[in-house]
Enzyme design. Sequence first.
Site, PDB file in Angstrom:
ATOM      1  N   GLU A 196      35.457  43.849 -35.092  1.00  0.00           N
ATOM      2  CA  GLU A 196      34.770  45.091 -35.447  1.00  0.00           C
ATOM      3  C   GLU A 196      34.371  45.103 -36.926  1.00  0.00           C
ATOM      4  O   GLU A 196      35.203  44.862 -37.801  1.00  0.00           O
ATOM      5  CB  GLU A 196      35.665  46.295 -35.163  1.00  0.00           C
ATOM      6  N   TYR A 225      42.674  57.297 -39.702  1.00  0.00           N
ATOM      7  CA  TYR A 225      42.557  57.322 -41.157  1.00  0.00           C
ATOM      8  C   TYR A 225      43.520  58.343 -41.748  1.00  0.00           C
ATOM      9  O   TYR A 225      43.142  59.189 -42.550  1.00  0.00           O
ATOM     10  CB  TYR A 225      41.110  57.576 -41.582  1.00  0.00           C
ATOM     11  N   ASP A 239      32.388  52.590 -33.704  1.00  0.00           N
ATOM     12  CA  ASP A 239      32.425  53.802 -32.889  1.00  0.00           C
ATOM     13  C   ASP A 239      31.393  54.798 -33.396  1.00  0.00           C
ATOM     14  O   ASP A 239      30.535  54.462 -34.216  1.00  0.00           O
ATOM     15  CB  ASP A 239      33.837  54.403 -32.886  1.00  0.00           C
ATOM     16  N   ASP A 258      31.734  54.852 -39.343  1.00  0.00           N
ATOM     17  CA  ASP A 258      32.551  53.954 -40.172  1.00  0.00           C
ATOM     18  C   ASP A 258      32.582  52.526 -39.662  1.00  0.00           C
ATOM     19  O   ASP A 258      32.721  51.585 -40.437  1.00  0.00           O
ATOM     20  CB  ASP A 258      33.989  54.476 -40.264  1.00  0.00           C
TER      21      ASP A 258
END
Length: 497
Positions: free
Chosen positions: A474, A234, A83, A80
């Site tokens: 990120e 999430y 990571d 996603d």
Amino acid sequence: MPIPRIVFLVFLFIFFFFLRLPRFQSANHDYSDALSKCILFFEGQRSGFLPNDQRITWRANSGLSDGSQRSVDLTGGYYDAGDNVKFGFPMAFSTTMLAWSVIEFGDSMPASERRNALAAIRWGADYLLKTVSHPGRIFVQVGDPIVDHNCWERPEDMDTARTVYTVEAPNPASDVAGETAAAFAASSMAFRSSDPGYSETLLRNAVSVFQYADNYRGAYSDNADIREGVCPFYCDFDGYQDELLWGAAWLRRASKDDSYLNYIENNGKTLGAEDNINEFGWDNKHAGLNVLVSKEYLEGNMYSLQSYKVSADSFMCTLIPESSSSHIEYTPGGLIYKPGGSNLQHATSIAFLLLSYANYLAGTSQSVDCGNVSVGPSSLRRQAKRQIDYILGDNPLTFSYMVGYSNHYPRKIHHRGSSLPAIKDHPEFIPCKGGSVYFNSSDPNPNVLVGAVVGGPGEDDSYDDDRVDFRKSEPTTYINAPLVGALAFFAANPELS
């Protein structure tokens, strides 16, 4: 005649005041170049066996045993963000938005970029098909995020736990299942002309996974056996009801089946369609739902859907600074801002909705009544353009938040694969903590993740190119996915540039 001292001091004050004002880059952006790079980013996020035509060549195969813990094949899909975890909820949303980008703006894309966009959709959809391949069971995530986030490791070197998180009937997963149904339905439309067989497979699976979502209502993150793995990353923070309507709306658009029309007509109030939540992203579909459903209202005079149109209008008015109902927060430099990190996800998704709604209004010669001002398609497009141009460099720092676009962009993004040496350059295994030296380095990342859009600046337009500050540095798939559609529009409409 000498200048009076007071006049001289006033002059100096005005001079230095204007000297300190932000001077934005005034460039004609190459939206076609940005579009190509925006799509290319997804190849850097791929998990699984990489194809021969892989263009980001510093990446290699990874996650090849994913699913083996449960004796299933869960290889493929996308990481996603920076990571090495595959979170199903945001991956499904990213796939939906890639597909919607092609549906809405694909006809104006160059043929090569449309092919690349379809390849990006298929990479996500193929994996999602694997997650629902066992009736009554949904594989919602692969990888233990706590363990993963404790390492700074290339995906190719992963030796962390590849835990498979599963929801089985009658346990609820309306959010993930509803979004997965939306992803399949939207993707089926994107592939309808180029691969009708695949399109039919996607639509058939959309129907079945939506049945799971509707039959077993509730949030997937409420299941005790997976909660610690999916939260707080999430979690379903905003409720599962919007995903039920969102999935049904996409099934209606893809299938034209009246049963889904009846669903969104009859369940709108009970599932909160009129809540007027002015947000759109992986967890909250309200604004996108209202825009999507409004298309049928506008083009087909479906008065039973009027409440969705009213809510869509209301959302648009909140985005217009001249409107009396404007209440979206902007940075001093003009960027839509919502606290919480990864702010550019809001800018790209809202820009996409502005452009889509502008298309729907233009196609029916309508405008939005915002009380003290009437807002037409051109105004909505200008609002969207300000957000996209800000991302590409028209901001107080004259800084592109897309990696590889222009000469001034983030060099130290929070991304494991980008910040660690490539396998081809450093074939030796780098263990979990072995990457810490690269994480803490002040050097630029050795691998340029072209097209990645980072989380973006703070509420004061400030940005430090700092790998440690993941909220700003990120990239994520759900920042880029709606940006594909927005860039496709501006690349095809240079007269608006």
